[in-house]
Design a protein around this motif. Structure first.
Motif, PDB file in Angstrom:
ATOM      1  N   ILE A  72       0.313  79.808  56.857  1.00  0.00           N
ATOM      2  CA  ILE A  72       0.315  80.429  55.532  1.00  0.00           C
ATOM      3  C   ILE A  72       0.558  81.923  55.684  1.00  0.00           C
ATOM      4  O   ILE A  72       0.096  82.540  56.646  1.00  0.00           O
ATOM      5  N   ARG A  73       1.268  82.511  54.717  1.00  0.00           N
ATOM      6  CA  ARG A  73       1.400  83.964  54.621  1.00  0.00           C
ATOM      7  C   ARG A  73       1.188  84.382  53.171  1.00  0.00           C
ATOM      8  O   ARG A  73       1.680  83.742  52.253  1.00  0.00           O
ATOM      9  N   ASN A  74       0.453  85.473  52.985  1.00  0.00           N
ATOM     10  CA  ASN A  74       0.315  86.122  51.683  1.00  0.00           C
ATOM     11  C   ASN A  74       0.755  87.574  51.820  1.00  0.00           C
ATOM     12  O   ASN A  74       0.542  88.197  52.873  1.00  0.00           O
ATOM     13  N   THR A  75       1.351  88.127  50.759  1.00  0.00           N
ATOM     14  CA  THR A  75       1.889  89.485  50.785  1.00  0.00           C
ATOM     15  C   THR A  75       1.475  90.243  49.531  1.00  0.00           C
ATOM     16  O   THR A  75       1.522  89.688  48.427  1.00  0.00           O
ATOM     17  N   ILE A  76       1.091  91.506  49.696  1.00  0.00           N
ATOM     18  CA  ILE A  76       0.764  92.383  48.565  1.00  0.00           C
ATOM     19  C   ILE A  76       1.266  93.789  48.885  1.00  0.00           C
ATOM     20  O   ILE A  76       1.618  94.097  50.024  1.00  0.00           O
ATOM     21  N   PRO A  77       1.301  94.693  47.886  1.00  0.00           N
ATOM     22  CA  PRO A  77       1.686  96.082  48.154  1.00  0.00           C
ATOM     23  C   PRO A  77       0.703  96.773  49.102  1.00  0.00           C
ATOM     24  O   PRO A  77      -0.507  96.547  49.032  1.00  0.00           O
ATOM     25  N   LEU A  78       1.247  97.612  49.968  1.00  0.00           N
ATOM     26  CA  LEU A  78       0.406  98.339  50.909  1.00  0.00           C
ATOM     27  C   LEU A  78      -0.593  99.236  50.180  1.00  0.00           C
ATOM     28  O   LEU A  78      -1.695  99.486  50.681  1.00  0.00           O
ATOM     29  N   ALA A 109       1.015  78.523  47.770  1.00  0.00           N
ATOM     30  CA  ALA A 109       1.316  78.127  46.396  1.00  0.00           C
ATOM     31  C   ALA A 109       0.894  76.701  46.093  1.00  0.00           C
ATOM     32  O   ALA A 109       0.733  76.331  44.928  1.00  0.00           O
ATOM     33  N   MET A 110       0.694  75.882  47.124  1.00  0.00           N
ATOM     34  CA  MET A 110       0.266  74.503  46.929  1.00  0.00           C
ATOM     35  C   MET A 110      -1.256  74.359  46.958  1.00  0.00           C
ATOM     36  O   MET A 110      -1.774  73.246  46.857  1.00  0.00           O
ATOM     37  N   GLY A 111      -1.969  75.460  47.097  1.00  0.00           N
ATOM     38  CA  GLY A 111      -3.424  75.409  47.124  1.00  0.00           C
ATOM     39  C   GLY A 111      -4.023  75.188  48.502  1.00  0.00           C
ATOM     40  O   GLY A 111      -5.240  75.094  48.643  1.00  0.00           O
ATOM     41  N   GLN A 112      -3.189  75.119  49.531  1.00  0.00           N
ATOM     42  CA  GLN A 112      -3.693  74.947  50.886  1.00  0.00           C
ATOM     43  C   GLN A 112      -4.319  76.255  51.360  1.00  0.00           C
ATOM     44  O   GLN A 112      -3.789  77.342  51.085  1.00  0.00           O
ATOM     45  N   GLU A 113      -5.422  76.179  52.083  1.00  0.00           N
ATOM     46  CA  GLU A 113      -6.148  77.372  52.495  1.00  0.00           C
ATOM     47  C   GLU A 113      -6.432  77.396  53.993  1.00  0.00           C
ATOM     48  O   GLU A 113      -6.615  76.350  54.618  1.00  0.00           O
ATOM     49  N   ILE A 114      -6.461  78.609  54.533  1.00  0.00           N
ATOM     50  CA  ILE A 114      -6.984  78.884  55.868  1.00  0.00           C
ATOM     51  C   ILE A 114      -7.986  80.025  55.738  1.00  0.00           C
ATOM     52  O   ILE A 114      -7.701  81.036  55.081  1.00  0.00           O
ATOM     53  N   ALA A 115      -9.151  79.871  56.325  1.00  0.00           N
ATOM     54  CA  ALA A 115     -10.135  80.944  56.386  1.00  0.00           C
ATOM     55  C   ALA A 115     -10.609  81.075  57.824  1.00  0.00           C
ATOM     56  O   ALA A 115     -10.587  80.104  58.590  1.00  0.00           O
ATOM     57  N   TRP A 116     -11.028  82.272  58.213  1.00  0.00           N
ATOM     58  CA  TRP A 116     -11.482  82.491  59.582  1.00  0.00           C
ATOM     59  C   TRP A 116     -12.473  83.645  59.620  1.00  0.00           C
ATOM     60  O   TRP A 116     -12.483  84.522  58.757  1.00  0.00           O
TER      61      TRP A 116
END
Length: 350
Positions: A72-78, A109-116
């Motif tokens: 998974i990758r998520n992107t936001i403004p710096l 976007a499909m609701g799949q998650e990774i947490a660590w």
């Protein structure tokens, strides 16, 4: 300031276009044949006025059950992130790293998650593969490679789709690279989980870059720690070595210094790679395949006598990353190109 923290300082500067920078973490369990890889990438576009971005990536590779591999990758403004140019660390919504830790949560976007949430020993030495400190300050080479924590042990947990895996005392590393673009052709390999026991570390890379429209031959460097001694291959003989090969699932290099010869081979099955699209500041992309469960063989020989000093092997203990213009996307998981800031909204949460 600890040398590792110094090599982990954020290098991006406001108002300076054309910059890409990554902080990445790898932990793997060779016995169970899984790996967790987390990466924070800052991108400052080349076009004046374009908004700088930051992405957080995570992949979990399972060699025993590729259907459980996920990326998974998520992107936001710096501008929505927090960092201090004088201190190591970066906070990106619920994701962060600092000396000795990283934690976070991603959702696609499909609701799949990774947490660590993991911690690691932050007392170890850093490794700089380039032979001179000036090479990290001057324009050439255009892409800098360092490992603030080249050999450490990690503990913690990660969660994929609600299934949590807890671990302790596993081999881990943390790296940092930056520059004005990704190399067009690139191979990087790291291993600190050799079958012969702890304390052995290998890291090496080969890259082709463009200079004034001309693509260079492979430029290479490597280092091996064995029996508490570092063997470095980053002088003229190694930097411009010609015995380099890479394909869609392997990397092999033979490097020399004045006394020793090093042979290193890394290979992984196609089902054990993740496919990643690395953006450049001009918004072109480099296709990368990445595996945290590669098989690695390293041999060290005395050049004067021809005697082999040691042969080291690792089963599912290496990290192998390959970048090529070729279409190598027949892999178990593929993380698609960035599609716009705040891709899912997850990273915007406090």
């Amino acid at each position: 300031m600890h040398d590792a923290d110094r090599k982990n300082l954020v290098m991006v500067r406001p108002g300076r276009p054309g910059h890409v920078e990554s902080f990445f973490f790898k932990v793997n369990d060779p016995g169970q044949a899984w790996s967790l890889w987390v990466k924070f990438t800052i991108l400052t576009p080349s076009a004046p006025g374009a908004e700088p971005l930051v992405s957080v990536w995570a992949t979990r590779i399972s060699a025993k059950n590729p259907k459980r591999s996920v990326g998974i990758r998520n992107t936001i403004p710096l501008g929505k992130c927090r960092y201090d140019a004088a201190r190591a660390g970066l906070v990106v919504g619920p994701c962060e790293f600092g000396p000795g830790f990283t934690r976070g949560r991603l959702r696609d976007a499909m609701g799949q998650e990774i947490a660590w949430d993991l911690t690691f020993d932050a007392s170890g030495d850093a490794l700089a593969l380039y032979p001179h400190e000036l090479m990290y300050k001057l324009p050439f080479p255009r892409f800098k490679v360092a490992s603030p924590y080249v050999d450490t042990r990690a503990a913690g947990w990660f969660d994929v789709g609600g299934t949590r895996k807890t671990f302790a005392d596993l081999p881990a590393m943390q790296g940092h690279n930056w520059g004005n673009a990704h190399a067009e052709t690139y191979a990087w390999m790291h291993c600190n989980a050799f079958d012969q026991g702890p304390g052995i570390v290998f890291e090496g890379f080969s890259a082709k870059i463009r200079i004034a429209g001309w693509r260079t031959p492979f430029i290479s460097a490597a280092a091996l720690r064995w029996e508490n001694r570092w063997y470095r291959f980053n002088g003229r003989r190694a930097l411009f070595a010609r015995d380099i090969a890479m394909n869609r699932q392997s990397y092999a290099a033979t490097l020399h210094n004045d006394e020793f010869e090093l042979r290193a081979i890394g290979v992984a099955h196609r089902q054990d790679f993740a496919g990643l699209m690395y953006p450049n500041p001009d918004f072109s992309h480099r296709l990368c395949v990445n595996s945290g469960v590669a098989n690695v063989t390293v041999e060290l020989a005395n050049r004067r006598t021809g005697d082999r000093l040691v042969k080291l092997t690792s089963t599912h203990g290496g990290m192998l990353e390959l970048i090529s213009p070729a279409n190598w996307c027949d892999v178990c998981i593929f993380v698609p190109p960035w599609s716009g800031a705040d891709e899912t909204g997850t990273l915007g949460e406090p």
